[in-house]
Write a protein that holds these residues in place. Structure first.
Motif, PDB file in Angstrom:
ATOM      1  N   ALA A   1     -14.966  32.462  60.928  1.00  0.00           N
ATOM      2  CA  ALA A   1     -14.659  33.715  60.230  1.00  0.00           C
ATOM      3  C   ALA A   1     -15.924  34.264  59.596  1.00  0.00           C
ATOM      4  O   ALA A   1     -16.763  33.504  59.100  1.00  0.00           O
ATOM      5  CB  ALA A   1     -13.591  33.507  59.167  1.00  0.00           C
ATOM      6  N   THR A   2     -16.044  35.572  59.628  1.00  0.00           N
ATOM      7  CA  THR A   2     -17.183  36.265  59.026  1.00  0.00           C
ATOM      8  C   THR A   2     -16.650  37.280  58.030  1.00  0.00           C
ATOM      9  O   THR A   2     -15.822  38.116  58.379  1.00  0.00           O
ATOM     10  CB  THR A   2     -18.031  36.970  60.103  1.00  0.00           C
ATOM     11  N   VAL A   3     -17.120  37.182  56.799  1.00  0.00           N
ATOM     12  CA  VAL A   3     -16.700  38.091  55.735  1.00  0.00           C
ATOM     13  C   VAL A   3     -17.836  39.065  55.469  1.00  0.00           C
ATOM     14  O   VAL A   3     -18.938  38.661  55.100  1.00  0.00           O
ATOM     15  CB  VAL A   3     -16.366  37.321  54.443  1.00  0.00           C
TER      16      VAL A   3
ATOM     17  N   TYR B   1     -16.221  28.150  50.909  1.00  0.00           N
ATOM     18  CA  TYR B   1     -15.848  28.351  52.314  1.00  0.00           C
ATOM     19  C   TYR B   1     -17.018  28.315  53.291  1.00  0.00           C
ATOM     20  O   TYR B   1     -16.822  27.983  54.460  1.00  0.00           O
ATOM     21  CB  TYR B   1     -15.083  29.668  52.476  1.00  0.00           C
ATOM     22  N   GLN B   2     -18.222  28.642  52.849  1.00  0.00           N
ATOM     23  CA  GLN B   2     -19.337  28.614  53.794  1.00  0.00           C
ATOM     24  C   GLN B   2     -19.621  27.203  54.317  1.00  0.00           C
ATOM     25  O   GLN B   2     -19.918  27.052  55.499  1.00  0.00           O
ATOM     26  CB  GLN B   2     -20.591  29.265  53.183  1.00  0.00           C
TER      27      GLN B   2
ATOM     28  N   GLN C   1     -18.929  32.528  57.303  1.00  0.00           N
ATOM     29  CA  GLN C   1     -20.157  33.220  56.923  1.00  0.00           C
ATOM     30  C   GLN C   1     -19.824  34.432  56.066  1.00  0.00           C
ATOM     31  O   GLN C   1     -18.949  35.224  56.431  1.00  0.00           O
ATOM     32  CB  GLN C   1     -20.924  33.673  58.170  1.00  0.00           C
ATOM     33  N   PHE C   2     -20.510  34.575  54.943  1.00  0.00           N
ATOM     34  CA  PHE C   2     -20.396  35.755  54.090  1.00  0.00           C
ATOM     35  C   PHE C   2     -21.665  36.585  54.241  1.00  0.00           C
ATOM     36  O   PHE C   2     -22.771  36.035  54.303  1.00  0.00           O
ATOM     37  CB  PHE C   2     -20.225  35.349  52.623  1.00  0.00           C
ATOM     38  N   ILE C   3     -21.493  37.911  54.274  1.00  0.00           N
ATOM     39  CA  ILE C   3     -22.622  38.832  54.397  1.00  0.00           C
ATOM     40  C   ILE C   3     -22.359  39.998  53.455  1.00  0.00           C
ATOM     41  O   ILE C   3     -21.310  40.648  53.545  1.00  0.00           O
ATOM     42  CB  ILE C   3     -22.761  39.383  55.832  1.00  0.00           C
ATOM     43  N   ALA C   4     -23.281  40.267  52.532  1.00  0.00           N
ATOM     44  CA  ALA C   4     -23.140  41.399  51.620  1.00  0.00           C
ATOM     45  C   ALA C   4     -24.088  42.514  52.040  1.00  0.00           C
ATOM     46  O   ALA C   4     -25.220  42.251  52.469  1.00  0.00           O
ATOM     47  CB  ALA C   4     -23.430  40.968  50.193  1.00  0.00           C
TER      48      ALA C   4
ATOM     49  N   PRO D   1     -25.065  32.926  47.700  1.00  0.00           N
ATOM     50  CA  PRO D   1     -25.337  31.969  48.776  1.00  0.00           C
ATOM     51  C   PRO D   1     -25.275  32.638  50.149  1.00  0.00           C
ATOM     52  O   PRO D   1     -25.090  31.972  51.160  1.00  0.00           O
ATOM     53  CB  PRO D   1     -24.208  30.949  48.606  1.00  0.00           C
ATOM     54  N   PHE D   2     -25.395  33.955  50.164  1.00  0.00           N
ATOM     55  CA  PHE D   2     -25.293  34.736  51.394  1.00  0.00           C
ATOM     56  C   PHE D   2     -26.347  35.840  51.363  1.00  0.00           C
ATOM     57  O   PHE D   2     -26.858  36.193  50.294  1.00  0.00           O
ATOM     58  CB  PHE D   2     -23.885  35.341  51.534  1.00  0.00           C
ATOM     59  N   PRO D   3     -26.690  36.396  52.518  1.00  0.00           N
ATOM     60  CA  PRO D   3     -27.678  37.477  52.547  1.00  0.00           C
ATOM     61  C   PRO D   3     -27.133  38.744  51.884  1.00  0.00           C
ATOM     62  O   PRO D   3     -25.932  39.002  51.899  1.00  0.00           O
ATOM     63  CB  PRO D   3     -27.926  37.696  54.048  1.00  0.00           C
ATOM     64  N   TYR D   4     -28.036  39.513  51.287  1.00  0.00           N
ATOM     65  CA  TYR D   4     -27.703  40.785  50.635  1.00  0.00           C
ATOM     66  C   TYR D   4     -28.543  41.844  51.330  1.00  0.00           C
ATOM     67  O   TYR D   4     -29.736  41.987  51.062  1.00  0.00           O
ATOM     68  CB  TYR D   4     -28.013  40.687  49.146  1.00  0.00           C
ATOM     69  N   LEU D   5     -27.933  42.567  52.252  1.00  0.00           N
ATOM     70  CA  LEU D   5     -28.638  43.468  53.155  1.00  0.00           C
ATOM     71  C   LEU D   5     -28.611  44.916  52.647  1.00  0.00           C
ATOM     72  O   LEU D   5     -27.669  45.328  51.970  1.00  0.00           O
ATOM     73  CB  LEU D   5     -27.993  43.411  54.547  1.00  0.00           C
ATOM     74  N   TYR D   6     -29.635  45.662  53.023  1.00  0.00           N
ATOM     75  CA  TYR D   6     -29.741  47.058  52.580  1.00  0.00           C
ATOM     76  C   TYR D   6     -29.537  48.001  53.762  1.00  0.00           C
ATOM     77  O   TYR D   6     -30.277  47.968  54.742  1.00  0.00           O
ATOM     78  CB  TYR D   6     -31.100  47.303  51.933  1.00  0.00           C
ATOM     79  N   ASP D   7     -28.533  48.858  53.645  1.00  0.00           N
ATOM     80  CA  ASP D   7     -28.165  49.838  54.674  1.00  0.00           C
ATOM     81  C   ASP D   7     -28.729  51.204  54.266  1.00  0.00           C
ATOM     82  O   ASP D   7     -28.012  52.088  53.804  1.00  0.00           O
ATOM     83  CB  ASP D   7     -26.622  49.862  54.759  1.00  0.00           C
TER      84      ASP D   7
END
Length: 195
Positions: A39-41, A66-67, A72-75, A102-108
């Protein structure tokens, strides 16, 4: 700041791919690189929103739970930083470190990913199965800032169902938070957003 309800992605829809910079590592990453076979959140967050601040500690706790099980969590933050300078990638990295994400924090930066996902609020949540098909969309839980502590109940329930090999309940509720700060002229559903 405008508060909105999320429109919610259609269940079964395939997760749109993306290629975005991680504000902490500085690396450019893609969904196909980060995704989980379980699962990917995907979460749309930002620094300044009180709704995001309200769930931050519980979100980190949940991701840490859960990771290690293979999820996988992605912000992602899609806010216009001219309107909200505190959402700048430099401050995103600081926020991620402060909260121990504990997950990447990406910039859109160009807001294409938010548009592709139909994200509208901060926070806005999407859970995809191992085939990257949407099985959950909407709220973290029913709590609100200043009313009761965050529990993550709705997201917990969805992730537990996946771990148990069960169908995620289709009874899902929209997320509520501050509107994504759209750039002038960004088109959403053929309507120009002028905020």
């Amino acid at each position: 700041m405008t508060f909105v309800l999320s429109s919610m992605m259609e269940l079964g829809k395939k997760a749109p791919n993306f290629k975005l910079p991680d504000t902490v590592s500085g690396e450019v990453v893609t969904l196909s690189q980060l995704k989980s076979d379980i699962a990917t959140v995907v979460l749309f967050l930002c620094n300044h929103c009180m709704f995001v601040q309200h769930i931050n500690s519980k979100l980190v706790e949940l991701a840490n739970e859960y990771q290690p099980l293979g999820m996988q969590f992605i912000a992602i933050s899609s806010n216009d930083i001219k309107k909200f300078p505190q959402d700048d990638p430099f401050f995103m990295a600081q926020m991620a470190k402060y909260n121990k994400y504990p997950f990447p924090y990406l910039y859109d930066e160009y807001q294409d990913v938010a548009l592709d996902y139909g994200a509208e609020s901060n926070p806005d949540l999407f859970v995809f199965d191992g085939n990257l098909e949407c099985v959950y969309t909407g709220r973290f839980d029913m709590t609100r800032p200043g009313i009761q502590p965050a529990t993550g109940e709705d997201l917990y329930t969805a992730l537990d169902a996946i771990m148990e090999g069960k169908e995620v309940s289709p009874n899902q509720y929209p997320s509520m938070g501050s509107s994504i700060a759209w750039k002038r002229g960004v088109s959403r559903n053929n309507i120009d957003m002028f905020f």
